[in-house]
Design a protein around this motif. Structure first.
Motif, short mmCIF file in Angstrom:
data_model
loop_
_atom_site.label_atom_id
_atom_site.label_comp_id
_atom_site.label_asym_id
_atom_site.label_seq_id
_atom_site.Cartn_x
_atom_site.Cartn_y
_atom_site.Cartn_z
N ARG A 126 -24.97 33.58 -10.61
CA ARG A 126 -25.30 32.45 -10.18
C ARG A 126 -26.20 31.82 -9.01
O ARG A 126 -26.00 32.61 -7.37
N THR A 127 -27.73 31.88 -9.17
CA THR A 127 -28.58 32.30 -8.12
C THR A 127 -30.10 30.95 -8.86
O THR A 127 -30.34 31.67 -9.76
N SER A 128 -30.47 31.00 -7.27
CA SER A 128 -31.76 30.50 -7.37
C SER A 128 -33.47 31.54 -7.53
O SER A 128 -33.81 30.80 -7.75
N ASP A 140 -30.57 26.89 -16.87
CA ASP A 140 -30.01 25.91 -16.07
C ASP A 140 -30.96 27.56 -15.20
O ASP A 140 -31.39 28.31 -14.48
N LYS A 141 -32.19 25.95 -13.90
CA LYS A 141 -32.71 26.72 -12.97
C LYS A 141 -31.51 27.60 -11.77
O LYS A 141 -32.45 28.50 -10.74
N ASN A 142 -30.67 26.86 -12.12
CA ASN A 142 -30.04 27.97 -10.86
C ASN A 142 -28.81 29.26 -11.33
O ASN A 142 -28.13 29.41 -10.60
#
Length: 307
Positions: free
Chosen positions: A243-245, A260-262
């Motif tokens: 979980r990271t952007s 997902d972008k995140n």
């Protein structure tokens, strides 16, 4: 379904035939309560054996494993109880349903090695129904005329132990063969797929076996391509999610569901390998874990340390 699973199911079928045959031959020697006890004991233990077996074989599909296990427990309890009367049928059926349900839930929560030990215990208890039948058919006035009588249960116990140990040996050989073949094919595939990557790439190979990641602490460099492979040696799905952007995705697997972008997400089906290439653009510690329900809680978690 492998050789060990077939061995256990075949053993349960053979045992059911033996128990039903003994119950029919000696049914006149049993009271109604005796029949209910035998049916309950047999149905419960067969249900538990089948439940753990199917629960661990079909982990991730608890509904399917529960239905199969309850059906086998129901059938075993009903067949045994049918020899003694309607009350015994009801007792055997309810115990079989309960055993199948509890066994499937237990198999869903444990790893393969633990399941083999439990299956051995429940299979031994199922076979012990033969002892229960022999004991209950003997009247209180029966006397032991010769000490050699004790050889019968001892020899039967030895036979049961040898039978179960042979089945366990079959399971271990089957598992070692599958893992060896998969590791060989996985490493070969990894070599072939990484020949064209830039020498500056960071290559990280993670294997999953018995509900564990082979690596849980990974140190990488910021802004440098990371090629991550996930080789799943288990019989159930596993994945890795970060979980990271702060990343750039370079190349993704066909089975990567992480649009997902995140987050970054890499999924591997049972006994398969998948790959993902990306860069992490900010220093720090990034947690990764398996998103399959219950797997993170069992310890499938780790950290990317970005310097």
């Amino acid at each position: 379904m492998g050789n060990y699973e077939l061995f256990i199911l075949g053993s349960l079928c053979l045992l059911t035939l033996i128990v039903v045959t003994l119950a029919i031959v000696w049914r006149k020697k049993f009271r109604t309560m005796h029949g209910m006890m035998i049916s309950m004991f047999f149905g419960m233990n067969v249900g538990l054996t089948a439940g753990v077996l199917f629960g661990v074989t079909y982990q991730g599909n608890l509904y399917f494993s529960t239905i199969l296990s309850m059906a086998i427990g129901f059938l075993a309890g009903a067949l045994c109880g049918f020899c003694f009367g309607i009350l015994s049928v009801l007792e055997g059926v309810m115990a079989g349903l309960m055993g199948g349900m509890m066994g499937a839930m237990l198999g869903e929560m444990i790893i393969v090695n633990q399941s083999i030990n439990l299956i051995q215990i429940f299979l031994f208890l199922s076979i012990s129904t033969i002892f229960v039948i022999i004991i209950l058919k003997s009247s209180k006035e029966t006397k032991i005329e010769n000490k050699r009588w004790f050889l019968k249960p001892v020899l039967l116990s030895v036979f049961i132990a040898v039978y179960i140990i042979a089945g366990n040996s079959l399971a271990e050989k089957n598992g070692e063969l599958k893992n060896s073949e998969l590791q060989h094919s996985g490493h070969s595939s990894t070599i072939n797929n990484t020949e064209g990557f830039n020498k500056n790439s960071q290559f990280i190979a993670i294997e999953t076996t018995e509900m564990k990641y082979s690596k849980t602490k990974i140190v990488v460099e910021k802004d440098k391509p990371i090629t991550l492979t996930l080789t799943n040696l288990d019989k159930i799905d596993h994945d890795i999610e970060i979980r990271t952007s702060f990343f750039n995705r370079i190349k993704k697997s066909e089975h990567n569901h992480g649009a997902d972008k995140n987050m970054l997400h890499l999924h591997a089906a049972p006994e398969n390998m998948e790959m993902l290439t990306f860069t992490l653009t900010k220093s720090g510690v990034y947690e990764f874990y398996c998103t399959i329900p219950g797997h993170k809680e069992l310890g499938m978690i780790g950290r990317f340390i970005v310097s």
